[in-house]
Design an enzyme around this catalytic site. Sequence first.
Site, mmCIF file in Angstrom:
data_model
loop_
_atom_site.group_PDB
_atom_site.id
_atom_site.type_symbol
_atom_site.label_atom_id
_atom_site.label_comp_id
_atom_site.label_asym_id
_atom_site.label_seq_id
_atom_site.Cartn_x
_atom_site.Cartn_y
_atom_site.Cartn_z
ATOM 1 N N GLY A 22 0.792 -1.223 0.000
ATOM 2 C CA GLY A 22 0.000 0.000 0.000
ATOM 3 C C GLY A 22 0.824 1.271 0.000
ATOM 4 O O GLY A 22 0.332 2.332 0.384
ATOM 5 N N SER A 23 2.085 1.200 -0.474
ATOM 6 C CA SER A 23 2.876 2.438 -0.465
ATOM 7 C C SER A 23 2.365 3.424 -1.515
ATOM 8 O O SER A 23 2.376 4.636 -1.289
ATOM 9 C CB SER A 23 4.368 2.144 -0.654
ATOM 10 O OG SER A 23 4.645 1.702 -1.950
ATOM 11 N N ASN A 24 1.906 2.929 -2.658
ATOM 12 C CA ASN A 24 1.312 3.847 -3.641
ATOM 13 C C ASN A 24 0.010 4.433 -3.115
ATOM 14 O O ASN A 24 -0.267 5.620 -3.315
ATOM 15 C CB ASN A 24 1.074 3.125 -4.975
ATOM 16 C CG ASN A 24 2.325 3.088 -5.829
ATOM 17 O OD1 ASN A 24 2.744 4.112 -6.349
ATOM 18 N ND2 ASN A 24 2.945 1.923 -5.926
ATOM 19 N N LYS A 102 -4.900 -8.859 -9.094
ATOM 20 C CA LYS A 102 -5.900 -9.620 -9.842
ATOM 21 C C LYS A 102 -6.314 -8.857 -11.094
ATOM 22 O O LYS A 102 -6.230 -7.631 -11.134
ATOM 23 C CB LYS A 102 -7.138 -9.832 -8.966
ATOM 24 C CG LYS A 102 -6.968 -10.942 -7.953
ATOM 25 C CD LYS A 102 -8.274 -11.277 -7.293
ATOM 26 C CE LYS A 102 -9.248 -12.014 -8.176
ATOM 27 N NZ LYS A 102 -8.977 -13.457 -8.272
ATOM 28 N N ASN A 118 -3.680 2.112 -13.643
ATOM 29 C CA ASN A 118 -2.763 1.183 -12.982
ATOM 30 C C ASN A 118 -1.368 1.794 -13.026
ATOM 31 O O ASN A 118 -1.080 2.635 -13.883
ATOM 32 C CB ASN A 118 -2.754 -0.167 -13.709
ATOM 33 C CG ASN A 118 -1.858 -1.180 -13.033
ATOM 34 O OD1 ASN A 118 -1.846 -1.288 -11.793
ATOM 35 N ND2 ASN A 118 -1.090 -1.922 -13.806
ATOM 36 N N HIS A 120 2.688 0.562 -13.249
ATOM 37 C CA HIS A 120 3.541 -0.602 -13.521
ATOM 38 C C HIS A 120 5.001 -0.178 -13.353
ATOM 39 O O HIS A 120 5.391 0.891 -13.828
ATOM 40 C CB HIS A 120 3.302 -1.114 -14.947
ATOM 41 C CG HIS A 120 4.049 -2.370 -15.242
ATOM 42 N ND1 HIS A 120 3.642 -3.602 -14.755
ATOM 43 C CD2 HIS A 120 5.191 -2.595 -15.938
ATOM 44 C CE1 HIS A 120 4.512 -4.523 -15.153
ATOM 45 N NE2 HIS A 120 5.457 -3.936 -15.865
ATOM 46 N N ASP A 161 -1.496 -4.793 -18.374
ATOM 47 C CA ASP A 161 -0.446 -3.782 -18.630
ATOM 48 C C ASP A 161 -0.457 -3.249 -20.057
ATOM 49 O O ASP A 161 0.596 -2.980 -20.639
ATOM 50 C CB ASP A 161 0.956 -4.385 -18.340
ATOM 51 C CG ASP A 161 1.074 -4.905 -16.919
ATOM 52 O OD1 ASP A 161 0.445 -4.317 -16.020
ATOM 53 O OD2 ASP A 161 1.795 -5.899 -16.723
ATOM 54 N N GLU A 190 7.376 5.991 -8.653
ATOM 55 C CA GLU A 190 5.942 5.647 -8.697
ATOM 56 C C GLU A 190 5.158 6.579 -7.788
ATOM 57 O O GLU A 190 4.076 7.052 -8.127
ATOM 58 C CB GLU A 190 5.718 4.201 -8.226
ATOM 59 C CG GLU A 190 6.230 3.146 -9.179
ATOM 60 C CD GLU A 190 5.909 1.744 -8.697
ATOM 61 O OE1 GLU A 190 4.815 1.513 -8.161
ATOM 62 O OE2 GLU A 190 6.770 0.860 -8.848
HETATM 63 C C1 GRF Z 1 4.303 -1.382 -7.247
HETATM 64 O O1 GRF Z 1 5.615 -1.645 -7.606
HETATM 65 C C2 GRF Z 1 3.438 -1.222 -8.465
HETATM 66 O O2 GRF Z 1 4.133 -0.750 -9.588
HETATM 67 C C3 GRF Z 1 2.959 -2.607 -8.725
HETATM 68 O O3 GRF Z 1 2.801 -3.188 -7.464
HETATM 69 C C4 GRF Z 1 3.642 -2.542 -6.506
HETATM 70 C C5 GRF Z 1 2.756 -2.103 -5.404
HETATM 71 O O4 GRF Z 1 3.436 -1.622 -4.290
HETATM 72 N N1 GRF Z 1 1.777 -2.593 -9.561
HETATM 73 P P1 GRF Z 1 2.594 -0.939 -3.113
HETATM 74 O O5 GRF Z 1 1.602 -1.962 -2.589
HETATM 75 O O6 GRF Z 1 1.928 0.277 -3.668
HETATM 76 O O7 GRF Z 1 3.623 -0.607 -2.081
#
Ligand code: GRF
Length: 218
Positions: A22-24, A102, A118, A120, A161, A190
């Site tokens: 969940g860092s993003n 998923k 999304n 990537h 993707d 990201e």
């Molecule tokens: C990220 O590297 C993203 O590019 C990929 O999954 C990872 C998710 O990391 N789709 P987080 O859960 O957001 O930390």
Amino acid sequence: MFLSDSIHVSMLKIAAFASGKGSNLTAIVEAIEHGKIQNARIEVVISNNSHAGALAVADKHQIPALHLSRQQFESDESYTGAIQKVLTDHAVNFIVLAGYMKKVDPSIVRAYRNRILNIHPALLPKFGGAGMYGLRVHEAVIAAGEKQSGATVHVVDEEYDHGTIILQRKIDVAAGETPETLAEKVLRIEHEIYPEAIRLFANGAVTIDHYNTVTIAE
Ligand code: GRF
């Protein structure tokens, strides 16, 4: 009606789908909380993994969160129906996949055409597709001898993707780079470009025409 019309809503009511750390998600939530993204709110977080850090992130920021996994349902249809009900109940008009492992059901892709993003961890269209996730992506980039890698925010369509690219940022692959060090470097960018892409959508700055050509106007 043009496809692009549907992107321009006064407020992005976002559902975040997440399976992992969940860092993003954190980066996006903080960008909203700090006012870097206006006209957007995360209405709900959905995770297929009960142990996902993303659920704890939601909790910390008092965002409704649900664990919904295929195992809880008798069929693909009832599983997808449950997700659709959550989206409807929260009046969701935009979806972000934040480390979601998923495939999104085609019925949801159709209902939210050009309104699902999304991220990537590579420069698509290279190093994407089924099986290309996590460290495997960075291993493949290094094995191919790439001098640069990066991150890509793209629209989600029916293929992994594959959808229209919205934003990309590059970084150099250093000599002696390992998949782990590369993953860390990419993750940092990201966290910059995902909130930025959402900000552009929230500002109504993104237009995608019938040929999937993206125009960003600010
Ligand atoms: C990220 O590297 C993203 O590019 C990929 O999954 C990872 C998710 O990391 N789709 P987080 O859960 O957001 O930390």
